[in-house]
Motif scaffolding. Sequence first.
Motif, PDB file in Angstrom:
ATOM      1  N   TYR A   1       9.108  28.188 -19.756  1.00 49.89           N
ATOM      2  CA  TYR A   1       9.493  28.817 -21.195  1.00 49.89           C
ATOM      3  C   TYR A   1       9.632  29.632 -20.826  1.00 49.89           C
ATOM      4  O   TYR A   1       9.504  31.380 -21.198  1.00 49.89           O
ATOM      5  CB  TYR A   1       7.931  29.375 -21.902  1.00 49.89           C
ATOM      6  N   ALA A   2      10.343  30.308 -19.574  1.00 47.80           N
ATOM      7  CA  ALA A   2      11.264  31.186 -19.972  1.00 47.80           C
ATOM      8  C   ALA A   2      11.878  31.763 -20.659  1.00 47.80           C
ATOM      9  O   ALA A   2      12.516  32.874 -20.146  1.00 47.80           O
ATOM     10  CB  ALA A   2      11.378  31.386 -18.905  1.00 47.80           C
ATOM     11  N   ILE A   3      13.501  31.001 -21.109  1.00 48.12           N
ATOM     12  CA  ILE A   3      14.334  31.341 -22.406  1.00 48.12           C
ATOM     13  C   ILE A   3      14.140  30.308 -23.424  1.00 48.12           C
ATOM     14  O   ILE A   3      13.450  29.920 -23.668  1.00 48.12           O
ATOM     15  CB  ILE A   3      15.960  30.977 -20.764  1.00 48.12           C
ATOM     16  N   THR A   4      15.263  31.649 -24.101  1.00 49.37           N
ATOM     17  CA  THR A   4      14.746  30.350 -25.081  1.00 49.37           C
ATOM     18  C   THR A   4      16.513  31.783 -25.850  1.00 49.37           C
ATOM     19  O   THR A   4      17.036  32.052 -25.900  1.00 49.37           O
ATOM     20  CB  THR A   4      14.249  31.731 -26.294  1.00 49.37           C
ATOM     21  N   VAL A   5      16.860  31.102 -27.159  1.00 44.59           N
ATOM     22  CA  VAL A   5      17.896  31.362 -27.917  1.00 44.59           C
ATOM     23  C   VAL A   5      17.383  32.544 -28.918  1.00 44.59           C
ATOM     24  O   VAL A   5      16.895  32.539 -29.388  1.00 44.59           O
ATOM     25  CB  VAL A   5      18.331  30.529 -28.679  1.00 44.59           C
ATOM     26  N   THR A   6      18.197  34.008 -28.423  1.00 46.48           N
ATOM     27  CA  THR A   6      17.948  35.374 -28.868  1.00 46.48           C
ATOM     28  C   THR A   6      19.430  35.443 -30.706  1.00 46.48           C
ATOM     29  O   THR A   6      20.675  34.709 -30.472  1.00 46.48           O
ATOM     30  CB  THR A   6      17.807  36.016 -28.395  1.00 46.48           C
ATOM     31  N   GLY A   7      18.711  35.754 -31.311  1.00 49.93           N
ATOM     32  CA  GLY A   7      20.021  36.347 -32.320  1.00 49.93           C
ATOM     33  C   GLY A   7      19.940  34.725 -33.460  1.00 49.93           C
ATOM     34  O   GLY A   7      19.271  33.687 -32.917  1.00 49.93           O
TER      35      GLY A   7
ATOM     36  N   PRO B   1      17.070  35.157 -21.340  1.00 46.23           N
ATOM     37  CA  PRO B   1      14.862  35.268 -20.948  1.00 46.23           C
ATOM     38  C   PRO B   1      13.861  36.416 -21.272  1.00 46.23           C
ATOM     39  O   PRO B   1      14.619  37.154 -22.130  1.00 46.23           O
ATOM     40  CB  PRO B   1      15.204  36.295 -19.903  1.00 46.23           C
ATOM     41  N   PHE B   2      13.452  36.170 -21.629  1.00 40.90           N
ATOM     42  CA  PHE B   2      12.769  36.942 -22.442  1.00 40.90           C
ATOM     43  C   PHE B   2      12.171  39.080 -22.590  1.00 40.90           C
ATOM     44  O   PHE B   2      12.908  39.365 -22.975  1.00 40.90           O
ATOM     45  CB  PHE B   2      10.912  37.515 -22.718  1.00 40.90           C
TER      46      PHE B   2
END
Lengths: 151, 863
Positions: free
Chosen positions: B163-169, B178-179
């Motif tokens: 769970y290290a990365i995500t779509v931001t914005g 990554p966070f």
Amino acid sequence: MEFLKEIEEILNRYPDRQGALLPSLYVAQKEYGWLSQESYEAVAQALNLPPATVKGVATFYAMYKHKPMGRHLIQLCTNVACMVMGAERLVDLLKNKYGLEPGGTTEDGRFSLVIMECIGACDKAPAMLVDTDFHADLNEKRIIEILESYK
Amino acid sequence: MIKLTIDGKEVELEKPVTVLEAAKKAGIRIPTLCYFEGLSPFGGCRLCLVEVEKLPKLQTACTLMAADGMVVRTETEQIKAARRAMLEFLLINHPLDCPYCDKAGECELQDLVAKYGPEAGRFAEGKRQHPENFDDPIIVRNMERCVLCTRCIRMCNDLQGAYAITVTGRGSHSFVEPFSGGKYNCEYCGNCLTVCPVGAIMSRLHRHSYRPWFVEKEVETTCGYCGVGCSLILQMREERIIRTIPRVGLGLNNGLLCVRGRFGYDFVESRDRLSTPMINVNGELRPVSWQEAYEFVIRRLKEIKETHGPTAIGGIASGRCTNEDNYMLQRLMRFVIGTNNIDSTARLYYAPAVAYLEQIFGQGITANLIPGIANSDGALVIGGDPTTINPILGLQIRALWRSGGKVIVVGAPGGLKRFASYEVVPRPFAEEIVLSAVVSRLVKEKELKGELTHLEEKIKGLKEPAEGDLQAAGVSAETIDRMVTDLKAMETPVIVIGPELLQHGRPSKNLFLTAALAYAINARMFVLSERPNYQGVIDMGCLPDMLPGGRPIDFEMFRHKIEETLGKEVPQNKGLNLFEMIDAAADGRLKALYVMGEDLLFSLPGREKTRKALEGLDLLIVQDIYLTETAKMADVVLPAASWSEKDGTFTNLERRIQRVRAGRTISSGRPDWQIVSEIARGLGDDKVFSSAHDVWEEVIHISPLHAGLSYEDISEGKAIWPYHGEPLRGVEGEFDVEGLDSLPKVDTDAIILNMHRPLYHSGSTSRRSKALISIFPEPVLMMNPSDAKGIGVEEGEKVRLATSNASIEVKVKIDRDLQQGVVSLSNTFEGVNFMRFVDYTVEPTTGSMVITNNSVKLEKVKE
Ligand code: SF4
Ligand code: SF4
Ligand code: SF4
Ligand code: FES
């Protein structure tokens, strides 16, 4: 502590932890002033969600404060109806009177200004929100009177 | 039965699948971008659009379930136009910097545009800008190229579990981050870069050094870092490994790797590699030719054997070397020199654990399939963190939890934090009390099967911990209740045993309790293996009391069979194990030691004792790929070929035998089996081995376990336990347990130094990988926040860590999940390694070592 308690209460109202995320972010925003990395971490910890997931969800929504803001948030509409009724003059006025640019914060940290895309009050244009208070039928005199009541 | 028509072809399906999968079955390829086999469907890119009769709009084949009577078309003009339009949208913001992008040539976007167009876009507006991010030493991300397929995120969340990365914005301002927004600070498995279809997440290790079509050779081999034995492919060009990649469908890792397997391959090119044989002349190692080195070793071994007899000589095999290498070393010791003095660092926990469990249950009891773990409904993990020791096995446990199974961790949960139903963290070394309580309770509530009377008798004699004992162990009676209830309810449980279960307290008791538990709930057991070939070392007979195939030396029948087959004598008496060899060297009984691929000084506790013992030897032969601390003490150093330079096989912890294949030899090292063979020949052995294959041929002739198992069978994946050979049966039965009727005292005041087993390192090999070092560059002492506070240190500050063996300054790193009263240090860095601080005793029953002198003094270092 207050923060954790509030989140606890929110958690009780939702079937799962993910569901409690959006309201919890408001709590964090109140606690930290805006949604900083630190606040994401606090929410992640409180809800036992991965910090990256929290950040991903939070940054999707425009209503949160994604940078430090003043004590009072002015959300002024400049969409068609408000524009026709002179909202852009109000934007200029705020710039001249308070040095407040759209997206900016006054030097004394009193106001922040965000330009809104329609708050659904076209019949009473121009309209704005100050924090959660709604104000309509604005003109140059009225807006200053209203804002002066927010210290 | 579902019948549908795709592009005029009739397709019949046994079970419901998506239209995309149905088409694949019929040999029809539908283009995709966000789909990736093994990840949950997303339906975001809309390139897999198909026409389905009677459905008004185009449908995404990757999410639409095939239904009976469907008529599907996959390439019509309408579909092509839609695909072209989707691609045009993607290209609005894509930088089209293909000449500069490492992905070009294997980029899915490039291939799709080449096929469907558009030849030019209509958007004249500027593209979004987002600078390439180089915060990480091994991964680079270029989010201008990202097509937001979310494959990386689904990989990281759903398969890796980091769970290290995500779509931001949002909208065109969405990026995968990554966070931290900078460094990934993640598990660095690199599985996200496997699935990224474009050049948005890439490895930095080979950046701009080649084009995908420059790859000259692909070599399918087995990872040399741990006992899972992941399959990987070395992509080679000229002299070098350009990169290592996994492949979906290949091996038990099925497309996944961990950080060590993916990024750690550069250790083979380390500048520390030995370049020539050396002989010690007056305290200095001087380069010599191979011929001179061989002659020296042969002459000295002969002399020592003549003067002191064969038992004055011993051999140390290696869990990093292949079966062939290890077989040859035991062959030299047993059949040529005539001694059973052969052992390895598998002695540190792995070999005693497997031997003990097999003594109770029979050979092969720990040979269970790793991919089966995810399908189990429960797991008990004890004695170590599988997600760092054997990462790909760890992923299986995460998957087990994800599919609704119960995961109970005894000890700090580490990488299972998010994936444990709960953890039970007793005070240091009080696991025995917890297990005793659980077993006692369990057998009261659940009748035993009556199959193994010797085991059941001992269970009856077990002392049940009283309330007060549990209190001392720091575990409540409710916790025990909960564990018993949950364990009882498991239908297909697994028990995962880590090194710590044996290295502290009473190994035999801990193992017995685990065995009793496994017996009571019918669990499959796994013993975590820190080295790629600990099991192979055992099965090749690198044990003082076992012949190849795990045949006990004191069974005359087995000895005779080998003697007949080989025409060589097999020494009768049990040899010395690793620790006994050290003792024997210290008191002058052992005169010569042949150490293959092991840095004893670094890997063993009781460093001073080991050093003195090695110093006292008349002859120390060290065969390694580096000039290790032990090699520096040697009389002769023989440079070996590394993992990627030799052929052979590894046996993983599930006892699967897999091929190791040579890429190219870039050093002057020679394969270990070959060096040993040359020396054996000089000592009178008449057999010529000209390849690893030759060695294996002999193995399958003399080891009943491996009978008839050819390299071809192994390549075809048929080498899964019990290999059609003959496992040893009928010798299990009697075994001893220390302290069956007593419980250990728990010391609550001491601060205990434990061994940290970080994901990014595995002993000293990983230290030579620039990539792994860049992630974990220096020794750190892991401390619980409250312990750190207690002595007033913060992260990054230094403490002086002391036992009676050593007193050294080391930086502190805070670890919230570490239990209080325990600090941990890895055995990675020369000078500040865990083993340097501690000593050991040996438990006679298991022959396993127990770490001692591990209660430490800590003091903040003033700036
Ligand atoms: S390297 Fe692994 S852990 Fe890190 S972001 Fe990629 S998939 Fe996630
Ligand atoms: S980084 Fe790659 S895998 Fe991840 S969303 Fe972007 S294009 Fe897809
Ligand atoms: S899990 Fe083990 S075998 Fe697999 S890649 Fe990682 S270190 Fe290599
Ligand atoms: S592959 Fe089906 S929508 Fe992307």
